[in-house]
Each structure stands twice: as structure tokens, then as C-alpha cells.
Design a protein around this motif. Sequence first.
Motif, short mmCIF file in Angstrom:
data_model
loop_
_atom_site.label_atom_id
_atom_site.label_comp_id
_atom_site.label_asym_id
_atom_site.label_seq_id
_atom_site.Cartn_x
_atom_site.Cartn_y
_atom_site.Cartn_z
N ILE A 147 0.69 -1.47 0.29
CA ILE A 147 0.35 -0.10 -0.48
C ILE A 147 0.97 1.16 0.18
CG2 ILE A 147 -1.69 0.97 1.12
CD1 ILE A 147 -2.34 -1.61 0.26
N LYS A 148 0.64 1.64 -0.98
CA LYS A 148 1.47 2.85 -1.08
C LYS A 148 1.35 4.62 -0.50
CE LYS A 148 3.32 3.10 -6.05
NZ LYS A 148 4.77 2.25 -5.70
N LYS A 149 0.11 4.47 0.07
CA LYS A 149 -0.71 6.00 1.10
C LYS A 149 -1.52 4.99 1.57
CE LYS A 149 -2.16 10.45 1.15
NZ LYS A 149 -2.63 11.28 0.74
N ASP A 150 -1.20 5.03 3.05
CA ASP A 150 -2.20 4.11 3.95
C ASP A 150 -2.99 5.06 4.05
OD1 ASP A 150 -2.88 3.13 6.19
OD2 ASP A 150 -2.13 3.63 7.33
N ARG A 151 -4.51 4.58 4.39
CA ARG A 151 -5.48 4.93 4.62
C ARG A 151 -6.69 4.35 4.96
NH1 ARG A 151 -5.49 2.25 -0.49
NH2 ARG A 151 -7.26 0.99 -0.80
N THR A 152 -8.02 5.10 5.77
CA THR A 152 -8.88 4.46 7.13
C THR A 152 -9.02 3.39 6.25
OG1 THR A 152 -8.45 6.50 8.29
CG2 THR A 152 -10.23 5.15 8.23
N GLY A 153 -9.82 2.04 6.60
CA GLY A 153 -10.62 0.75 5.12
C GLY A 153 -9.66 -0.19 5.30
N VAL A 154 -8.81 0.44 4.93
CA VAL A 154 -8.31 -0.56 3.99
C VAL A 154 -7.95 -2.12 4.31
CG1 VAL A 154 -5.61 -0.72 4.46
CG2 VAL A 154 -5.88 -1.32 1.88
N ILE A 155 -8.12 -2.35 5.23
CA ILE A 155 -7.91 -3.99 5.51
C ILE A 155 -9.27 -4.38 5.46
CG2 ILE A 155 -7.41 -5.59 7.82
CD1 ILE A 155 -5.15 -3.60 8.39
N GLY A 156 -9.93 -3.40 5.73
CA GLY A 156 -11.27 -3.64 6.09
C GLY A 156 -12.28 -3.92 4.11
N GLU A 157 -11.36 -3.39 3.62
CA GLU A 157 -11.50 -3.59 1.65
C GLU A 157 -11.17 -4.96 1.23
OE1 GLU A 157 -10.20 -0.12 -0.10
OE2 GLU A 157 -10.92 1.25 1.01
N ILE A 158 -9.90 -5.20 1.39
CA ILE A 158 -9.40 -6.68 0.94
C ILE A 158 -10.44 -7.80 2.12
CG2 ILE A 158 -7.29 -8.18 1.60
CD1 ILE A 158 -5.67 -5.41 1.63
N GLY A 159 -10.76 -7.42 2.85
CA GLY A 159 -11.69 -8.44 3.89
C GLY A 159 -12.59 -8.43 2.84
N THR A 160 -13.14 -7.61 2.47
CA THR A 160 -14.82 -7.65 1.70
C THR A 160 -15.06 -8.35 0.20
OG1 THR A 160 -15.28 -5.36 3.42
CG2 THR A 160 -16.71 -6.26 0.52
N LEU A 161 -13.71 -7.96 -0.07
CA LEU A 161 -13.49 -8.91 -1.25
C LEU A 161 -12.68 -9.79 -1.13
CD1 LEU A 161 -10.82 -6.17 -3.30
CD2 LEU A 161 -13.20 -7.47 -3.89
N VAL A 195 -7.02 -15.80 -5.32
CA VAL A 195 -6.62 -13.78 -4.73
C VAL A 195 -6.33 -12.96 -5.93
CG1 VAL A 195 -6.06 -13.55 -2.57
CG2 VAL A 195 -7.57 -15.68 -3.39
N ASN A 196 -4.91 -13.84 -6.31
CA ASN A 196 -4.16 -12.58 -7.11
C ASN A 196 -4.69 -11.68 -7.67
OD1 ASN A 196 -2.18 -11.44 -8.07
ND2 ASN A 196 -1.28 -13.04 -9.10
N THR A 197 -5.68 -12.39 -8.44
CA THR A 197 -6.72 -12.25 -9.77
C THR A 197 -7.44 -11.39 -9.69
OG1 THR A 197 -6.57 -13.73 -11.62
CG2 THR A 197 -8.23 -11.68 -11.87
N VAL A 198 -8.30 -10.96 -7.95
CA VAL A 198 -9.07 -10.08 -7.85
C VAL A 198 -8.49 -9.00 -6.97
CG1 VAL A 198 -10.98 -10.02 -5.31
CG2 VAL A 198 -11.17 -11.84 -6.78
N LEU A 199 -7.74 -9.11 -6.30
CA LEU A 199 -7.03 -7.90 -5.84
C LEU A 199 -6.43 -7.05 -6.69
CD1 LEU A 199 -4.90 -9.57 -2.83
CD2 LEU A 199 -7.41 -8.79 -2.78
N THR A 200 -6.03 -7.98 -7.47
CA THR A 200 -4.97 -6.43 -9.22
C THR A 200 -6.09 -6.84 -8.99
OG1 THR A 200 -3.15 -8.43 -8.73
CG2 THR A 200 -3.35 -7.13 -11.05
N GLU A 201 -7.39 -7.00 -10.37
CA GLU A 201 -8.93 -5.65 -11.40
C GLU A 201 -8.92 -4.50 -9.92
OE1 GLU A 201 -10.89 -9.23 -11.69
OE2 GLU A 201 -9.71 -9.81 -13.87
N ALA A 202 -8.96 -5.01 -8.40
CA ALA A 202 -9.54 -3.76 -7.45
C ALA A 202 -8.77 -2.69 -7.38
CB ALA A 202 -10.01 -5.03 -6.00
N GLY A 203 -7.02 -3.04 -7.52
CA GLY A 203 -6.48 -2.48 -8.16
C GLY A 203 -5.54 -2.01 -6.93
#
Length: 217
Positions: A147-161, A195-203
Motif C-alpha cells: 500500500i503506497k499510501k495508508d488510508r482508513t479502511g484498507v484492511i476492511g476493503e481487502i476483507g470485503t473482497l 486471489v491474485n486476480t481479484v486483488l489486482t483487478e481491484a487496484g
Amino acid sequence: MSVADYMTKKVITISPDTKINVAINTMKDNAIHRLPVIDGNQLVGLVTESSISEASPSKATSLSIYEVNYLFNKMTVGEVMVKDVKTVSQTAQLEDAIYQMRQNNIGVLPVMDGADVVGIITNNDILNAFLDITDYYKEATVVQIFIKKDRTGVIGEIGTLMAEHAFNIQTLMVTRNLGEIMIEMHVDRADRDAVNTVLTEAGFEVRFVIDQPEHPA
């Protein structure tokens, strides 16, 4: 993660009036390298292979092995033990024990419950804790997301995906060791490519995906 979770609970102790030879044999018989020294119910020192070695005559001595053994039969643990013993509470965080070991350049801490010795934690215990925390013994795919720039909720975004695609997260850790934020997940081997595909496509920037075999404990 408290010290109590990972300490060695079976503690072998010794009294200060014990002869050094007895201490040496106790360590050998139990495959350990140090013994807390207890006088009554009080911790008064720590005897280690190093403290005994420092008390041994140098190689340049003219004493025979029999004379050295005679001296060790006369000397007591109280004469060679480390008296300034660093300790840690059983309720302390594991990180506190690691920090104290590093600050004092030591590899062991008696673990206390008030004035009582209830355990001992060593470098090996901490290494075992790391393997346990990282789920090293379980077969998995290791996925590292940067993650280049931290932001609130980033782990939640990954967990939701992951939840939306029914991917199981075995473990998840976040580190900032090299400045960048790195999220490391262990996921089921069967989901490796998906997992690799889903995370990469989500940016998300996925830099590292590797299979981890199951290791014997």
C-alpha cells in the motif's frame, strides 16, 4: 500476545548453595542452558553456561582437569550466578520481552507473577512464537500486498473482497519495516491464482505470491 502465551512453563530452578558441578549436570540432563536461582521463595540470580564458563580457569591455567573438577565441587552457584537479573511479567506483551532482551543484549528472561517465578522465556521461545503467529506449519499461499499510501479502511476493503469471493484468510499481518505498508495474508492454496486476480483487478499492488508447504511442528 502475552508472555504467558509463549513462555516455557516448566521451570527448573536451583538454590544458591548448590555446587557448580550439580548445576552443570542439571543443565545437561534437561538440555537447558540456564537456571533461575531461588533462595527460599525469592529469585536471587541466574546461573548460565556463560557465567560458569567465565568462572572457569583459562586454558592457560596449570591446573589439571582433576583440580578444575575439585574446584567446581567446592564452588557454589551463588559465587558465579548473575545477580542483576532482568525479568518480565507474565502479563506483559511478547513485544515487551523482545525489546527488553534486545536492550540488555540477553537471551532469557525469568517470567514473574508478583514475586514468584512462573516461567522462563528465551530466544527459542520467541522464534517458536513467530512461527506460530505466522502459521508457518500450515500449508498456504502467501500473498503480499503493498500500500503506497495508508488510508482508513484498507484492511476492511481487502476483507470485503475476500469474503465476497469466499476466500479464506488463514492469517493476516501488517508491517511498515521498509517505509511502505505491506499486508501479508496466508490464504488457501486452492485460491492462489483467483486471489491474485481479484486483488489486482481491484487496484491493489500484489508483488509476492508463493506457495508455502506444510511443515512439521
